[in-house]
Design a protein around this motif. Structure first.
Motif, PDB file in Angstrom:
ATOM      1  N   ASP A   3     -41.851  16.780 -10.891  1.00  0.00           N
ATOM      2  CA  ASP A   3     -42.489  16.021 -12.211  1.00  0.00           C
ATOM      3  C   ASP A   3     -41.679  15.675 -12.678  1.00  0.00           C
ATOM      4  OD1 ASP A   3     -44.025  19.699 -11.514  1.00  0.00           O
ATOM      5  OD2 ASP A   3     -45.465  17.686 -11.799  1.00  0.00           O
ATOM      6  N   LEU A  93     -49.321   8.885 -11.711  1.00  0.00           N
ATOM      7  CA  LEU A  93     -49.175  10.338 -10.668  1.00  0.00           C
ATOM      8  C   LEU A  93     -49.292  10.813  -9.025  1.00  0.00           C
ATOM      9  CD1 LEU A  93     -48.086  13.159 -12.481  1.00  0.00           C
ATOM     10  CD2 LEU A  93     -49.033  11.205 -13.680  1.00  0.00           C
ATOM     11  N   GLY A 149     -58.034  12.556  -6.511  1.00  0.00           N
ATOM     12  CA  GLY A 149     -58.299  13.325  -6.683  1.00  0.00           C
ATOM     13  C   GLY A 149     -59.648  14.778  -6.017  1.00  0.00           C
ATOM     14  N   SER A 150     -60.233  15.339  -6.959  1.00  0.00           N
ATOM     15  CA  SER A 150     -61.585  16.246  -6.197  1.00  0.00           C
ATOM     16  C   SER A 150     -61.910  16.722  -6.946  1.00  0.00           C
ATOM     17  CB  SER A 150     -60.561  17.364  -5.657  1.00  0.00           C
ATOM     18  OG  SER A 150     -59.913  18.209  -6.427  1.00  0.00           O
TER      19      SER A 150
ATOM     20  N   MET B   1     -34.543  22.299 -18.127  1.00  0.00           N
ATOM     21  CA  MET B   1     -35.174  21.653 -16.974  1.00  0.00           C
ATOM     22  C   MET B   1     -36.384  20.117 -17.463  1.00  0.00           C
ATOM     23  SD  MET B   1     -38.113  22.818 -14.013  1.00  0.00           S
ATOM     24  CE  MET B   1     -39.510  22.922 -15.507  1.00  0.00           C
ATOM     25  N   ASP B   3     -38.423  18.695 -16.404  1.00  0.00           N
ATOM     26  CA  ASP B   3     -39.859  18.060 -17.261  1.00  0.00           C
ATOM     27  C   ASP B   3     -40.782  18.349 -18.302  1.00  0.00           C
ATOM     28  OD1 ASP B   3     -40.271  16.048 -13.665  1.00  0.00           O
ATOM     29  OD2 ASP B   3     -40.251  15.546 -16.200  1.00  0.00           O
ATOM     30  N   PHE B   8     -46.850  23.073 -23.300  1.00  0.00           N
ATOM     31  CA  PHE B   8     -46.684  23.682 -24.738  1.00  0.00           C
ATOM     32  C   PHE B   8     -45.768  24.816 -25.232  1.00  0.00           C
ATOM     33  CE2 PHE B   8     -51.509  22.321 -24.255  1.00  0.00           C
ATOM     34  CZ  PHE B   8     -51.842  22.200 -25.882  1.00  0.00           C
ATOM     35  N   PHE B  13     -44.215  18.312 -27.977  1.00  0.00           N
ATOM     36  CA  PHE B  13     -46.040  18.597 -27.477  1.00  0.00           C
ATOM     37  C   PHE B  13     -47.063  19.318 -28.160  1.00  0.00           C
ATOM     38  CE2 PHE B  13     -49.287  19.528 -24.430  1.00  0.00           C
ATOM     39  CZ  PHE B  13     -49.312  17.810 -23.785  1.00  0.00           C
TER      40      PHE B  13
ATOM     41  N   MET C   1     -43.078  26.581 -10.499  1.00  0.00           N
ATOM     42  CA  MET C   1     -42.014  25.389 -11.482  1.00  0.00           C
ATOM     43  C   MET C   1     -43.399  25.489 -12.331  1.00  0.00           C
ATOM     44  SD  MET C   1     -40.121  22.490 -10.598  1.00  0.00           S
ATOM     45  CE  MET C   1     -41.264  21.614 -10.079  1.00  0.00           C
ATOM     46  N   ALA C   2     -43.104  25.397 -13.893  1.00  0.00           N
ATOM     47  CA  ALA C   2     -43.871  25.020 -15.072  1.00  0.00           C
ATOM     48  C   ALA C   2     -44.711  24.052 -15.238  1.00  0.00           C
ATOM     49  CB  ALA C   2     -43.321  25.157 -16.105  1.00  0.00           C
ATOM     50  N   ASP C   3     -43.560  22.623 -15.011  1.00  0.00           N
ATOM     51  CA  ASP C   3     -44.689  21.456 -14.783  1.00  0.00           C
ATOM     52  C   ASP C   3     -44.997  20.672 -14.102  1.00  0.00           C
ATOM     53  OD1 ASP C   3     -41.773  20.508 -16.894  1.00  0.00           O
ATOM     54  OD2 ASP C   3     -43.930  21.238 -17.799  1.00  0.00           O
ATOM     55  N   SER C   4     -45.575  22.056 -12.745  1.00  0.00           N
ATOM     56  CA  SER C   4     -46.093  21.390 -11.286  1.00  0.00           C
ATOM     57  C   SER C   4     -47.440  21.157 -12.374  1.00  0.00           C
ATOM     58  CB  SER C   4     -46.227  21.911 -10.325  1.00  0.00           C
ATOM     59  OG  SER C   4     -46.480  22.530 -10.778  1.00  0.00           O
ATOM     60  N   VAL C   6     -49.038  18.646 -14.436  1.00  0.00           N
ATOM     61  CA  VAL C   6     -49.407  17.350 -14.261  1.00  0.00           C
ATOM     62  C   VAL C   6     -49.255  17.166 -12.683  1.00  0.00           C
ATOM     63  CG1 VAL C   6     -49.042  15.577 -15.456  1.00  0.00           C
ATOM     64  CG2 VAL C   6     -48.965  18.068 -16.490  1.00  0.00           C
ATOM     65  N   SER C   7     -49.815  17.344 -12.136  1.00  0.00           N
ATOM     66  CA  SER C   7     -49.839  17.053 -10.653  1.00  0.00           C
ATOM     67  C   SER C   7     -50.962  17.381  -9.712  1.00  0.00           C
ATOM     68  CB  SER C   7     -48.134  17.599 -10.445  1.00  0.00           C
ATOM     69  OG  SER C   7     -48.494  17.445  -8.314  1.00  0.00           O
ATOM     70  N   PHE C   8     -51.317  15.844  -8.952  1.00  0.00           N
ATOM     71  CA  PHE C   8     -52.625  15.875  -8.043  1.00  0.00           C
ATOM     72  C   PHE C   8     -52.034  17.649  -6.744  1.00  0.00           C
ATOM     73  CE2 PHE C   8     -52.744  11.947  -9.989  1.00  0.00           C
ATOM     74  CZ  PHE C   8     -53.885  11.732  -9.965  1.00  0.00           C
ATOM     75  N   PRO C  11     -54.772  21.755  -8.970  1.00  0.00           N
ATOM     76  CA  PRO C  11     -55.881  21.885  -8.428  1.00  0.00           C
ATOM     77  C   PRO C  11     -56.988  21.324  -9.721  1.00  0.00           C
ATOM     78  CG  PRO C  11     -55.564  23.967  -7.698  1.00  0.00           C
ATOM     79  CD  PRO C  11     -54.532  23.063  -8.114  1.00  0.00           C
ATOM     80  N   PHE C  13     -55.835  19.695 -12.269  1.00  0.00           N
ATOM     81  CA  PHE C  13     -55.482  18.567 -12.454  1.00  0.00           C
ATOM     82  C   PHE C  13     -56.145  17.482 -11.690  1.00  0.00           C
ATOM     83  CE2 PHE C  13     -52.881  14.705 -12.550  1.00  0.00           C
ATOM     84  CZ  PHE C  13     -52.695  14.355 -13.359  1.00  0.00           C
ATOM     85  N   ALA C  14     -56.331  17.808 -10.147  1.00  0.00           N
ATOM     86  CA  ALA C  14     -56.664  17.000  -9.391  1.00  0.00           C
ATOM     87  C   ALA C  14     -58.187  16.451  -9.732  1.00  0.00           C
ATOM     88  CB  ALA C  14     -56.341  17.915  -8.160  1.00  0.00           C
ATOM     89  N   LEU C  90     -55.115  17.411 -22.439  1.00  0.00           N
ATOM     90  CA  LEU C  90     -54.374  17.643 -22.854  1.00  0.00           C
ATOM     91  C   LEU C  90     -54.906  19.715 -22.671  1.00  0.00           C
ATOM     92  CD1 LEU C  90     -54.283  16.186 -25.965  1.00  0.00           C
ATOM     93  CD2 LEU C  90     -52.156  16.508 -24.567  1.00  0.00           C
ATOM     94  N   LEU C  93     -53.371  21.225 -19.890  1.00  0.00           N
ATOM     95  CA  LEU C  93     -51.664  21.263 -19.984  1.00  0.00           C
ATOM     96  C   LEU C  93     -51.725  23.096 -20.301  1.00  0.00           C
ATOM     97  CD1 LEU C  93     -49.338  20.656 -20.249  1.00  0.00           C
ATOM     98  CD2 LEU C  93     -50.892  19.115 -19.528  1.00  0.00           C
ATOM     99  N   THR C  94     -53.187  23.666 -21.528  1.00  0.00           N
ATOM    100  CA  THR C  94     -53.457  24.915 -21.610  1.00  0.00           C
ATOM    101  C   THR C  94     -53.545  25.776 -20.288  1.00  0.00           C
ATOM    102  OG1 THR C  94     -55.990  24.472 -21.946  1.00  0.00           O
ATOM    103  CG2 THR C  94     -54.541  24.552 -23.486  1.00  0.00           C
TER     104      THR C  94
END
Lengths: 151, 151, 151
Positions: A3, A93, A149-150, B1, B3, B8, B13, C1-4, C6-8, C11, C13-14, C90, C93-94
């Motif tokens: 990340d 990303l 994406g999906s 960490m 990232d 939240f 952020f 891992m918390a921050d994954s 924001v990653s493709f 699912p 996020f993708a 955002l 992210l919730t």
């Protein structure tokens, strides 16, 4: 670490951030150009603004060629820059090749600046060429985002 | 960490997210104000909308002062709030001091709400003052983002 | 891992990324519809554009019904799609339930596409129904973002 992509430590993200900040300020700067024309020409859209120097107090006009030109240009920015800001972030990303990504950002900003100059100067077909080049840059990134994406 | 910046769990952020959500809803709310005026005054821009209560069926108008005022205000939001949404997010990534960051967000939203009140009420120079204060807040963050980024 | 988040690899996020990319291209596509009408009807807003096929060189018009309709539709996109792009990010992210989140994105894009069809075809009250449904989708996500954030 996966990340750290969204971090100024990632050169592609740091490049995106710089161009996104510049593109945002460029778009917002259009307001200042409009205000400059309004104050120097005394042409306003709100009755209460005419106290800032209109020749005829209380008379609003929406037909001044130079001002409406800046407003059309500004609207074109509104149609193109916010999508770029979000799409380019999502593109970062997708972990694109650094060189390819940075040149996308540079091409977009350069096209928008040249589009602005051509719009203010009334230069066709250059305005159209720079418009479509910037447009294509954003679409190129959007296609890669959707592909990754999906649905 | 590194990232967990985009989470939240990061107070800066979490503050950004709350103000970004409120600013988005404020901007979208302008549509409801326009619709309220259209329905109560019977003034529409599309022929097919006139069945919702226009005095003259099929007659479209783009010259009602109260409605055009809300539309100008809404456009001003479109010019300023989307750049804020993106620039403030990138600013969070620069890891600013928490207090400074949160006050940027509060100042921006407060300025836009006061700008809205002054626009609807036709109050100058207050409208201009709140406009430029909100504008300066976004530019302040954008400059910091560009400075931290790389071209 | 918390921050994954924001990653493709996430699912939700993708899915967000795919719908955000499509919504951006849909909005930008309105420009192409406008250009199509301008070229086929020979109606332009800038004097220098009239060399592309206007019947009367140098004559600008802002009153062609089909073109102004597309421009009103495009502006409606500008009022609704950029907030969606940021608010939905955002919302991811919730850490919402995956199914609920994906259906928010699908509902928004479907509503905007149906809104577009109804706007171009002049179909009321369908246009209003799809507008408010898309609007409600964004507000639903914005409320959850604000609730999770801190003021």
């Amino acid at each position: 670490m996966a990340d750290s992509v969204v971090s100024f430590n990632n050169p592609v993200f740091a490049s995106y951030a710089a161009y996104a900040g510049l593109a945002s300020m460029k778009m917002m700067g259009m307001t200042l150009v409009t205000v400059y024309h309004r104050l120097t020409k005394g042409v306003f859209m709100n009755p209460e603004d005419t106290s800032f120097g209109a020749k005829d107090k209380g008379v609003v006009r929406t037909d001044h060629p130079a001002i409406e030109r800046v407003r059309r240009l500004h609207r074109n920015d509104l149609e193109n820059i916010p999508p770029f800001l979000v799409v380019a972030f999502l593109y970062v990303l997708t972990k694109p090749s650094s060189d390819v990504a940075v040149w996308h950002f540079r091409a977009f900003l350069a096209c928008r600046l040249l589009h602005t100059a051509c719009y203010l100067g009334g230069l066709q077909p250059w305005r159209a060429i720079f418009f479509y080049s910037g447009f294509a840059t954003t679409v190129s990134m959007a296609v890669q985002v959707v592909a990754k994406g999906s649905l």
